[in-house]
Design an enzyme around this catalytic site. Structure first.
Site, PDB file in Angstrom:
ATOM      1  N   LYS A 122       0.863  -1.188   0.000  1.00 11.73           N
ATOM      2  CA  LYS A 122       0.000   0.000   0.000  1.00 11.73           C
ATOM      3  C   LYS A 122       0.889   1.224   0.000  1.00 11.73           C
ATOM      4  O   LYS A 122       2.017   1.190   0.505  1.00 11.73           O
ATOM      5  CB  LYS A 122      -0.877   0.025   1.264  1.00 11.73           C
ATOM      6  CG  LYS A 122      -2.073   0.923   1.123  1.00 11.73           C
ATOM      7  CD  LYS A 122      -3.156   0.193   0.355  1.00 11.73           C
ATOM      8  CE  LYS A 122      -4.444   0.948   0.270  1.00 11.73           C
ATOM      9  NZ  LYS A 122      -5.546   0.067  -0.172  1.00 11.73           N
ATOM     10  N   GLY A 236     -17.411   7.984  -2.484  1.00 11.29           N
ATOM     11  CA  GLY A 236     -16.266   8.030  -3.391  1.00 11.29           C
ATOM     12  C   GLY A 236     -16.535   7.085  -4.545  1.00 11.29           C
ATOM     13  O   GLY A 236     -17.693   6.844  -4.916  1.00 11.29           O
TER      14      GLY A 236
HETATM   15  N1  GLU Z   1      -7.019   0.315  -3.590  1.00  9.12           N
HETATM   16  C1  GLU Z   1      -7.780  -0.839  -3.916  1.00  9.12           C
HETATM   17  C2  GLU Z   1      -7.815  -1.793  -2.751  1.00  9.12           C
HETATM   18  O1  GLU Z   1      -7.657  -1.409  -1.610  1.00  9.12           O
HETATM   19  C3  GLU Z   1      -7.301  -1.480  -5.205  1.00  9.12           C
HETATM   20  C4  GLU Z   1      -5.909  -1.997  -5.173  1.00  9.12           C
HETATM   21  C5  GLU Z   1      -5.381  -2.485  -6.518  1.00  9.12           C
HETATM   22  O2  GLU Z   1      -6.109  -2.467  -7.475  1.00  9.12           O
HETATM   23  O3  GLU Z   1      -4.212  -2.864  -6.530  1.00  9.12           O
HETATM   24  O4  GLU Z   1      -8.066  -2.948  -2.894  1.00  9.12           O
END
Ligand code: GLU
Length: 432
Positions: A122, A236
């Site tokens: 992340k 969102g």
């Molecule tokens: N931000 C999204 C999640 O928390 C998508 C992550 C991604 O597509 O890599 O799953």
């Protein structure tokens, strides 16, 4: 179905930051509870509870005023036993290393529950996008990629959108990455605009995945949803698309939706198009002439069969969980219920469909985007949705089976499933 206006309305804005900093502890605690149902060794559990690597850096930006300032960025690479690190980048002022770590751990578990050949990561930048102009935002996005140029890539670590980041930002990041590496490598970033190698269906994927999880879970548990009435907390990408898709996918009416400040309510169902248009024109739900005005806290307390949590972590907590009247709560966002909040909901008989399932549609279609990028051949939206539905139903089935086998709730079952999957790869690599 009705409203209960008399409940205490503790603001969740103040709790989000503190809940976020403890989300990491809660994820680790959940891992411990789930590990007790597996044959993981204490060393393997320790591995799963720590990030492999993390970096904090500064992004210099020249503001429109001419002043130069620094924004702090993070990238946490949690685990890559099953494939490249994978996870979104969040632009939000409450972000710190702990939050980003917790979300990276959740990504590792999410990709494993969905059986995607990916790890977990992340990223974040501590900033408030509403206060930034387009050139300032572009500098932050490009600066983020420059700072991490040796740490990302299609087979290394693959960023994507998250809260307050979007296709446009992924477009700048893709360009920066390709300009520096001098290679056309679209699979290095997902959630891109279609014209740069994005996937059809990616934008709606998380909302679609959450509804697929609800539908499958209802079928397995013999629950007759009958076009359930839904309240959506969050507006969102996920919340907005839940509004768009509720009728088509579930035959549901959405009676309430809110952004971080305010919301709208209509018992007969919101006129979805009008709400979306107001939001598109005004940038928020403030002064929305549709239905009744409702606070975000009141949305959580509506007497509806299904409450979808699509905003951020920690919105249901010890102080407000008793006011939640919904029978089924969908964790469409990451970590929206604290441990204490969960205990209270469970004691009230509320069923929680956990984030590891409900929030996994986005990364699943990100994986499809990578497949399309690698093949340089693009799928129809029907094909994307079909594969997403299939992946979701497989994952829901395996978590359901695990919950039956272990006699646990769905969250612990999802954690146990994911942890066994990641550990199998760690063992095969000789890491434990
Ligand atoms: N931000 C999204 C999640 O928390 C998508 C992550 C991604 O597509 O890599 O799953």
């Amino acid at each position: 179905m009705g409203r209960n206006r008399n409940m205490t309305t503790a603001s969740h804005n103040g709790t989000a930051g503190s809940a976020a900093s403890s989300l990491l502890d809660e994820v680790r605690t959940c891992m411990e509870s789930a590990a007790a149902h597996t044959d993981l060794t204490s060393f393997e559990l320790e591995w799963l509870q720590c990030p492999h690597k993390q970096v904090e850096f500064q992004i210099p930006v020249e503001l429109d005023s001419g002043k130069r300032t620094l924004f702090t960025g993070h990238r946490v690479q949690w685990n890559n036993a099953r494939g490249p690190y994978k996870g979104g980048i969040r632009f939000h002022p409450s972000q710190n290393r702990d939050t980003t770590q917790a979300l990276a751990a959740l990504m590792t578990l999410k990709t494993a529950v969905l059986d995607l050949p990916l790890g977990g990561a992340k990223g974040s930048v501590n900033c408030r996008t509403a206060n930034l102009s387009t050139p300032e935002l572009e500098q932050i996005s490009r600066g983020y990629v420059r700072a991490l140029i040796h740490d990302i890539g299609a087979d290394v670590d693959v960023p994507a959108p998250d809260m307050y980041t979007n296709e446009r930002i992924m477009g700048w990041m893709t360009d920066e990455y390709q300009q520096i590496t001098r290679r056309f490598q679209p699979g290095a970033i997902t959630g891109k605009p279609l014209c740069l190698g994005g996937s059809r269906g990616r934008r709606q994927a998380t909302a679609r995945g959450a509804f697929a999880a609800l539908r499958e879970m209802a079928a397995l548990s013999g629950t007759n949803l009958q076009g359930p009435v839904i309240a959506v907390h969050g507006f969102g990408n996920i919340g907005g698309n839940m509004l768009r898709l509720a009728e088509e996918l579930l035959g549901s009416r959405v009676v309430a939706v809110c952004d971080s400040k305010t919301g709208v309510f209509a018992a007969e169902g919101l006129p979805v198009q009008a709400v979306l248009e107001h939001r598109a024109q005004q940038g928020s739900l403030r002064h929305c002439p549709i239905g009744d005005t409702i606070s975000p806290e009141e949305v959580l307390q509506l007497e509806v069969p299904v409450l979808a949590l699509a905003s951020m972590e920690g919105v249901i907590h010890e102080a407000n969980a008793t006011g939640v009247a919904a029978r089924l709560v969908l964790e469409a966002a990451n970590g929206p219920i604290t441990k204490q909040g969960e205990r209270t909901l469970q004691s009230q008989g509320t069923v929680i469909i956990p984030d590891l399932l409900c929030n996994a549609g986005g990364v699943t279609v990100s994986y499809f985007e990578q497949i399309q990028n690698a093949a340089n051949r693009y799928w129809s939206v029907e094909k994307v949705n079909r594969h997403l539905d299939h992946a979701m139903s497989q994952a829901v089935q395996s978590v359901w089976d695990k919950a039956q086998q272990l006699h646990t709730d769905l969250r612990i079952a999802a954690y146990a499933t994911a942890m066994e999957t990641v550990t199998a790869a760690m063992r095969a690599r000789g890491w434990s």
